[in-house]
Structure formats: C-alpha cells, structure tokens
Design a protein around this motif. Structure first.
Motif, PDB file in Angstrom:
ATOM      1  N   GLN A   5      -4.713 -26.406  19.204  1.00  0.00           N
ATOM      2  CA  GLN A   5      -5.739 -25.761  18.368  1.00  0.00           C
ATOM      3  C   GLN A   5      -5.090 -24.994  17.211  1.00  0.00           C
ATOM      4  O   GLN A   5      -5.314 -23.805  16.999  1.00  0.00           O
ATOM      5  CB  GLN A   5      -6.629 -24.863  19.216  1.00  0.00           C
ATOM      6  N   SER A   6      -4.305 -25.742  16.451  1.00  0.00           N
ATOM      7  CA  SER A   6      -3.538 -25.160  15.337  1.00  0.00           C
ATOM      8  C   SER A   6      -4.401 -25.095  14.075  1.00  0.00           C
ATOM      9  O   SER A   6      -4.168 -25.808  13.089  1.00  0.00           O
ATOM     10  CB  SER A   6      -2.281 -25.989  15.092  1.00  0.00           C
ATOM     11  N   ARG A   7      -5.342 -24.214  14.104  1.00  0.00           N
ATOM     12  CA  ARG A   7      -6.368 -24.168  13.061  1.00  0.00           C
ATOM     13  C   ARG A   7      -5.890 -23.477  11.786  1.00  0.00           C
ATOM     14  O   ARG A   7      -4.876 -22.790  11.772  1.00  0.00           O
ATOM     15  CB  ARG A   7      -7.615 -23.457  13.601  1.00  0.00           C
ATOM     16  N   THR A   8      -6.652 -23.656  10.720  1.00  0.00           N
ATOM     17  CA  THR A   8      -6.379 -22.978   9.451  1.00  0.00           C
ATOM     18  C   THR A   8      -6.796 -21.517   9.554  1.00  0.00           C
ATOM     19  O   THR A   8      -7.847 -21.195  10.119  1.00  0.00           O
ATOM     20  CB  THR A   8      -7.142 -23.672   8.315  1.00  0.00           C
ATOM     21  N   THR A   9      -5.967 -20.635   8.986  1.00  0.00           N
ATOM     22  CA  THR A   9      -6.219 -19.193   9.038  1.00  0.00           C
ATOM     23  C   THR A   9      -6.348 -18.637   7.630  1.00  0.00           C
ATOM     24  O   THR A   9      -5.431 -18.782   6.810  1.00  0.00           O
ATOM     25  CB  THR A   9      -5.080 -18.465   9.771  1.00  0.00           C
ATOM     26  N   GLU A  10      -7.476 -18.029   7.344  1.00  0.00           N
ATOM     27  CA  GLU A  10      -7.688 -17.390   6.048  1.00  0.00           C
ATOM     28  C   GLU A  10      -7.421 -15.891   6.177  1.00  0.00           C
ATOM     29  O   GLU A  10      -7.995 -15.211   7.032  1.00  0.00           O
ATOM     30  CB  GLU A  10      -9.124 -17.604   5.573  1.00  0.00           C
ATOM     31  N   LEU A  11      -6.546 -15.400   5.325  1.00  0.00           N
ATOM     32  CA  LEU A  11      -6.223 -13.972   5.282  1.00  0.00           C
ATOM     33  C   LEU A  11      -6.938 -13.361   4.088  1.00  0.00           C
ATOM     34  O   LEU A  11      -6.704 -13.774   2.945  1.00  0.00           O
ATOM     35  CB  LEU A  11      -4.716 -13.775   5.162  1.00  0.00           C
ATOM     36  N   ARG A  12      -7.792 -12.406   4.358  1.00  0.00           N
ATOM     37  CA  ARG A  12      -8.594 -11.793   3.300  1.00  0.00           C
ATOM     38  C   ARG A  12      -8.280 -10.302   3.212  1.00  0.00           C
ATOM     39  O   ARG A  12      -9.072  -9.442   3.547  1.00  0.00           O
ATOM     40  CB  ARG A  12     -10.086 -12.015   3.572  1.00  0.00           C
ATOM     41  N   GLY A  13      -7.061 -10.021   2.806  1.00  0.00           N
ATOM     42  CA  GLY A  13      -6.617  -8.629   2.764  1.00  0.00           C
ATOM     43  C   GLY A  13      -6.248  -8.102   4.139  1.00  0.00           C
ATOM     44  O   GLY A  13      -6.403  -6.897   4.405  1.00  0.00           O
ATOM     45  N   ALA A  14      -5.738  -8.962   4.999  1.00  0.00           N
ATOM     46  CA  ALA A  14      -5.356  -8.541   6.360  1.00  0.00           C
ATOM     47  C   ALA A  14      -4.183  -7.570   6.292  1.00  0.00           C
ATOM     48  O   ALA A  14      -3.187  -7.831   5.616  1.00  0.00           O
ATOM     49  CB  ALA A  14      -4.983  -9.763   7.190  1.00  0.00           C
ATOM     50  N   ILE A  15      -4.309  -6.467   7.013  1.00  0.00           N
ATOM     51  CA  ILE A  15      -3.332  -5.392   6.920  1.00  0.00           C
ATOM     52  C   ILE A  15      -2.255  -5.509   7.995  1.00  0.00           C
ATOM     53  O   ILE A  15      -2.552  -5.607   9.191  1.00  0.00           O
ATOM     54  CB  ILE A  15      -4.004  -4.013   7.036  1.00  0.00           C
ATOM     55  N   ALA A  16      -1.014  -5.487   7.546  1.00  0.00           N
ATOM     56  CA  ALA A  16       0.126  -5.333   8.447  1.00  0.00           C
ATOM     57  C   ALA A  16       0.560  -3.873   8.349  1.00  0.00           C
ATOM     58  O   ALA A  16       0.990  -3.427   7.274  1.00  0.00           O
ATOM     59  CB  ALA A  16       1.266  -6.247   8.043  1.00  0.00           C
ATOM     60  N   PRO A  17       0.439  -3.097   9.431  1.00  0.00           N
ATOM     61  CA  PRO A  17       0.858  -1.689   9.387  1.00  0.00           C
ATOM     62  C   PRO A  17       2.328  -1.566   8.993  1.00  0.00           C
ATOM     63  O   PRO A  17       3.124  -2.503   9.173  1.00  0.00           O
ATOM     64  CB  PRO A  17       0.627  -1.211  10.824  1.00  0.00           C
ATOM     65  N   ALA A  18       2.695  -0.420   8.495  1.00  0.00           N
ATOM     66  CA  ALA A  18       4.059  -0.211   8.012  1.00  0.00           C
ATOM     67  C   ALA A  18       5.100  -0.504   9.082  1.00  0.00           C
ATOM     68  O   ALA A  18       6.172  -1.052   8.788  1.00  0.00           O
ATOM     69  CB  ALA A  18       4.211   1.219   7.496  1.00  0.00           C
ATOM     70  N   ASP A  19       4.788  -0.169  10.341  1.00  0.00           N
ATOM     71  CA  ASP A  19       5.772  -0.394  11.400  1.00  0.00           C
ATOM     72  C   ASP A  19       5.796  -1.834  11.890  1.00  0.00           C
ATOM     73  O   ASP A  19       6.551  -2.169  12.802  1.00  0.00           O
ATOM     74  CB  ASP A  19       5.537   0.555  12.581  1.00  0.00           C
ATOM     75  N   ASN A  22       0.839  -1.186   0.000  1.00  0.00           N
ATOM     76  CA  ASN A  22       0.000   0.000   0.000  1.00  0.00           C
ATOM     77  C   ASN A  22       0.885   1.250   0.000  1.00  0.00           C
ATOM     78  O   ASN A  22       2.047   1.191   0.416  1.00  0.00           O
ATOM     79  CB  ASN A  22      -0.919   0.009   1.227  1.00  0.00           C
ATOM     80  N   PRO A  23       0.350   2.379  -0.437  1.00  0.00           N
ATOM     81  CA  PRO A  23       1.168   3.603  -0.515  1.00  0.00           C
ATOM     82  C   PRO A  23       1.774   4.031   0.820  1.00  0.00           C
ATOM     83  O   PRO A  23       2.837   4.666   0.843  1.00  0.00           O
ATOM     84  CB  PRO A  23       0.161   4.652  -1.025  1.00  0.00           C
ATOM     85  N   ASP A  24       1.120   3.700   1.930  1.00  0.00           N
ATOM     86  CA  ASP A  24       1.627   4.133   3.237  1.00  0.00           C
ATOM     87  C   ASP A  24       2.678   3.192   3.820  1.00  0.00           C
ATOM     88  O   ASP A  24       3.124   3.356   4.954  1.00  0.00           O
ATOM     89  CB  ASP A  24       0.474   4.288   4.226  1.00  0.00           C
ATOM     90  N   GLY A  25       3.096   2.179   3.039  1.00  0.00           N
ATOM     91  CA  GLY A  25       4.114   1.250   3.519  1.00  0.00           C
ATOM     92  C   GLY A  25       3.551  -0.002   4.167  1.00  0.00           C
ATOM     93  O   GLY A  25       4.306  -0.915   4.506  1.00  0.00           O
ATOM     94  N   SER A  26       2.235  -0.041   4.363  1.00  0.00           N
ATOM     95  CA  SER A  26       1.611  -1.247   4.912  1.00  0.00           C
ATOM     96  C   SER A  26       1.472  -2.289   3.809  1.00  0.00           C
ATOM     97  O   SER A  26       1.696  -2.005   2.624  1.00  0.00           O
ATOM     98  CB  SER A  26       0.246  -0.922   5.501  1.00  0.00           C
ATOM     99  N   TYR A  27       1.094  -3.504   4.213  1.00  0.00           N
ATOM    100  CA  TYR A  27       0.866  -4.573   3.248  1.00  0.00           C
ATOM    101  C   TYR A  27      -0.456  -5.249   3.547  1.00  0.00           C
ATOM    102  O   TYR A  27      -0.835  -5.398   4.720  1.00  0.00           O
ATOM    103  CB  TYR A  27       1.979  -5.628   3.320  1.00  0.00           C
ATOM    104  N   ALA A  28      -1.145  -5.667   2.488  1.00  0.00           N
ATOM    105  CA  ALA A  28      -2.379  -6.452   2.626  1.00  0.00           C
ATOM    106  C   ALA A  28      -2.062  -7.900   2.240  1.00  0.00           C
ATOM    107  O   ALA A  28      -1.567  -8.159   1.135  1.00  0.00           O
ATOM    108  CB  ALA A  28      -3.472  -5.895   1.729  1.00  0.00           C
ATOM    109  N   PHE A  29      -2.350  -8.814   3.145  1.00  0.00           N
ATOM    110  CA  PHE A  29      -2.031 -10.228   2.937  1.00  0.00           C
ATOM    111  C   PHE A  29      -3.300 -11.022   2.634  1.00  0.00           C
ATOM    112  O   PHE A  29      -4.291 -10.930   3.367  1.00  0.00           O
ATOM    113  CB  PHE A  29      -1.354 -10.811   4.177  1.00  0.00           C
ATOM    114  N   THR A  30      -3.233 -11.807   1.564  1.00  0.00           N
ATOM    115  CA  THR A  30      -4.354 -12.661   1.179  1.00  0.00           C
ATOM    116  C   THR A  30      -3.819 -14.063   0.878  1.00  0.00           C
ATOM    117  O   THR A  30      -2.932 -14.229   0.036  1.00  0.00           O
ATOM    118  CB  THR A  30      -5.075 -12.110  -0.062  1.00  0.00           C
TER     119      THR A  30
END
Length: 385
Positions: A201-215, A137-145
């Motif tokens: 409880q090691s379950r499956t995780t779906e990432l649907r555009g989950a945002i990691a902030p730039a920092d 993303n422009p602000d340095g964050s990332y969206a994970f899918t």
C-alpha cells in the motif's frame, strides 16, 4: 552466541503470514494482521539496541531475516523494509558515534511505525535533491509542501521520514531531512492499485505544510552527492535490505520450481521432470544465480556493521548489490514459471504472484540506469562536460 533466525521470525508465524499473502494481494489490502503479529514478536525493533528495548541485531542479521520474511510474503517484507531502513540508519549512525536518531530507536521499541518519504515523481536525484519545499520557521521547525510517491506503510505509519529543499536563501539552498507525524497537513491518496506488491500500500502522500518539529529535523546538507553519514546510512540500509527482499523472492521461486520438478511426471518418458536434462539445466542455472546473492549481501552488510571504509566505492558496491539481486530474482522467477509449466500462469498459483511482485524491483532506487551510471563514474571517472 549463534544467530538463530527462527528466534526472531518463528516458523509458525512465518506460515501464518504465508497463508494470508494471497488474500492480501487479491484484496489489494494492507496486511494488518501481519504487522500486528510482527510488532508483537518484536520484529519492528530488531535493529534497535538492547539498551533501548530492541533485539540488538546488526544489519547483516536483519538482512537474513528479511530474506526469510520475503519467502512468505514479499509485500509484507517490502513494507516492513521501509521501517527497518530508518531503524537501520539510526544504528549505523550510533555505531559511528552519532546519536541523532535516538528518537527513532525509542519510538520503534514502543511500537511506532516509521515510513520512508523520499521518492518523488520525476526526481532522479533521489537522495541528492528534492522538489518538496522545506520552509524554515523561527522556532527551528520546518513546513514541508510537496508530493511523495511510493510511500509504503501508508495506512499505518506514525512518523514519516522525508526530505525537502530549503530555498529561503537562493544563494545557499539546503536539503533538509526530517520526520513529520500524521496530521491534517498530510493527505494520503487511496491510489495504490498496481500489478504486484499490492500489500505494501505504497500510496501517494501530499504534504500541505506538514510540520517537522525542531527536534525532528535531523540534517541540513547541500544538494547533490554527499558524504554525510545520514545520507550514507540511508543508502546503505535501503539498498541492502531491499536486495534482501528480492533475494527472498528468488529463493522461494527456486524452492517452488524444485518442488514442481519433483512432483510432475513426463508423459513421454514416465520419469519425474527432475530427471529431464533441460529442466535440470534450468534449475541448475537458477541455483547458481541464487547462490551468489546471500553472500554478497552478507559481506557488504558486515562491512557496514564493522565500519569498513570503502571510500568512494561504497555507492557502486551498494547500488550494485541491489541491482544484481533484483535482476537475478526476476530471471529466477521467469525460469521458475517455465519449470512449473502452464499451471503457474493461473492467478491462484503462488508463482504467478511472485512473477508480478518481482517486477517492482527495477523501479526502486537505484534503478538499472543509476546503478550503471554510478559504476561507470567510479571506474571511468565522471562524464566530461
């Protein structure tokens, strides 16, 4: 000052955790009470330096504690392991003058729970590649899918450390390591119903555009094998702490076998089973196999703590100790079942649970095939094209 494991994991706490393990397994539930007590005891911050609110232990000491915890509840130890991996990575980096994961140390000291979101179905590259999309993303964050599997601590984590592939420049793809908080863009499936290690409880995780902030974007590296300190830190902490959990299972199985051999009496001879030559030889083999594990883990963990340089050999040393620990633990549990006799086959018997739990060891990275391939590449060189 002498390190006292009981100061960080007291006997009474260990016994309470042990008393709950069978119920957690039977209910296929997360060990909420275990986590609450471990958090209260400061266990989640054992690898956090004292100046940031933790116990200031090193990796070798944490490995001893994880072996101790696994003797009581392997699934609890394995779940907590994934949190400790990230705090271990933070320490490994800081020890080398890199403070990129200071937020992990501060967060762990404040009670946050960090989970490990690296594994993906069919991705045998593990740390060196990802099928998860990381969109900048422009602000340095990332969206994970994408979809992560075997996400331990699934019901309770507050931050998920993960990786994904940024392919926005097809000529220069980048592997991105970051942390995402819980949000509506993170969906946890209720799909953990396994043979053993049920409490993780090691379950499956779906990432649907989950945002990691730039920092919280901590590394961008080229795909493939990497000497980056973060990659090394993840590999070192993961393999050593994982080996510790399965070494704890091996020790508990050995102790149960010894106790059984002393209690059971042969109808044929009238003597305790501990006097039977075949039982003695089997228990001796178990002891010889177990005795090799803690020193190996301690030596390699100490080398990580003391910044030893094994160069290219690091990866075969680390994958090797994990492979040996999980393989030996499985063999020891197998023999413990035979020493204990038919009663160990009943579900209510602790060895029955350990028998199921130990089977998970072969599925964790580095799996047997990867460990052998790594060793072959080191000793013989890479495969020729």
């Amino acid at each position: 000052m002498t390190f006292d494991p009981a100061a960080h994991l007291p006997d009474d706490l260990l016994e309470r955790i042990r008393s709950r393990a069978a119920g957690v397994d039977a209910a296929n539930a997360f060990p909420e009470e275990d986590l609450a007590e471990l958090r209260e005891a400061g266990y989640l911050a054992i690898l956090v330096p004292a100046d940031r609110g933790g116990a200031g232990l090193n990796l070798a000491q944490a490995a001893v504690l994880q072996q101790r915890l696994a003797t009581a509840a392997p699934a609890t130890a394995l779940a907590v392991n994934m949190h400790l991996v990230w705090t271990g990575v933070a320490k490994i980096l800081r020890d080398r003058g890199i403070d990129d994961l200071a937020f992990v140390q501060h967060g762990a000291a404040a009670g946050e729970v960090f989970a490990f979101g690296i594994s993906e179905a069919g991705n045998d590259l593990v740390l060196f590649g990802s099928d998860t999309d990381a969109v900048p993303n422009p602000d340095g964050s990332y969206a994970f899918t994408g979809t992560k599997i075997f996400t331990s601590l699934a019901p309770v984590w507050t931050q998920l450390g993960l990786h994904g592939l940024d392919a926005s420049d097809p000529d220069d793809p980048t592997l991105v390591f970051a942390f995402v908080p819980r949000s509506e863009a993170v969906v946890t499936r209720d799909d953990w119903d396994t043979l053993g290690m049920r409490g993780t409880q090691s379950r499956t995780t779906e990432l649907r555009g989950a945002i990691a902030p730039a920092d919280r974007v901590v590394r961008r590296v080229p795909p493939g094998p990497s000497a980056d300190p973060l990659v090394f830190g993840i590999f070192a902490a993961f393999e050593l702490l994982l080996a510790s959990v399965y070494t704890g299972i091996a020790r508990r199985s050995l102790d149960l076998a010894v106790d059984s051999a002393r209690r059971r009496t042969s109808k044929r001879t009238g003597l305790p089973q501990s006097q039977d030559p075949d039982v003695r030889r089997r228990v001796a083999a178990m002891g010889l196999a177990y005795d090799a594990l803690p020193p190996q883990i301690a030596a390699l963990a100490r080398d990580v703590d003391e910044l030893a340089d094994h160069g290219a050999r690091w990866f075969t040393l680390l994958s090797g100790v994990k492979h040996r620990a999980t393989a030996a633990a499985k063999a020891i549990v197998d023999d413990a079942m035979l020493v204990a006799g038919g009663s160990s086959y009943f579900a209510a018997n602790e060895l029955s649970r350990l028998y199921r739990d130990v089977l998970a060891g072969g599925f964790h990275p580095s799996d047997p095939e990867s460990a052998h391939a790594t060793a072959a590449s080191y000793w013989l060189g890479p495969l020729e094209a």
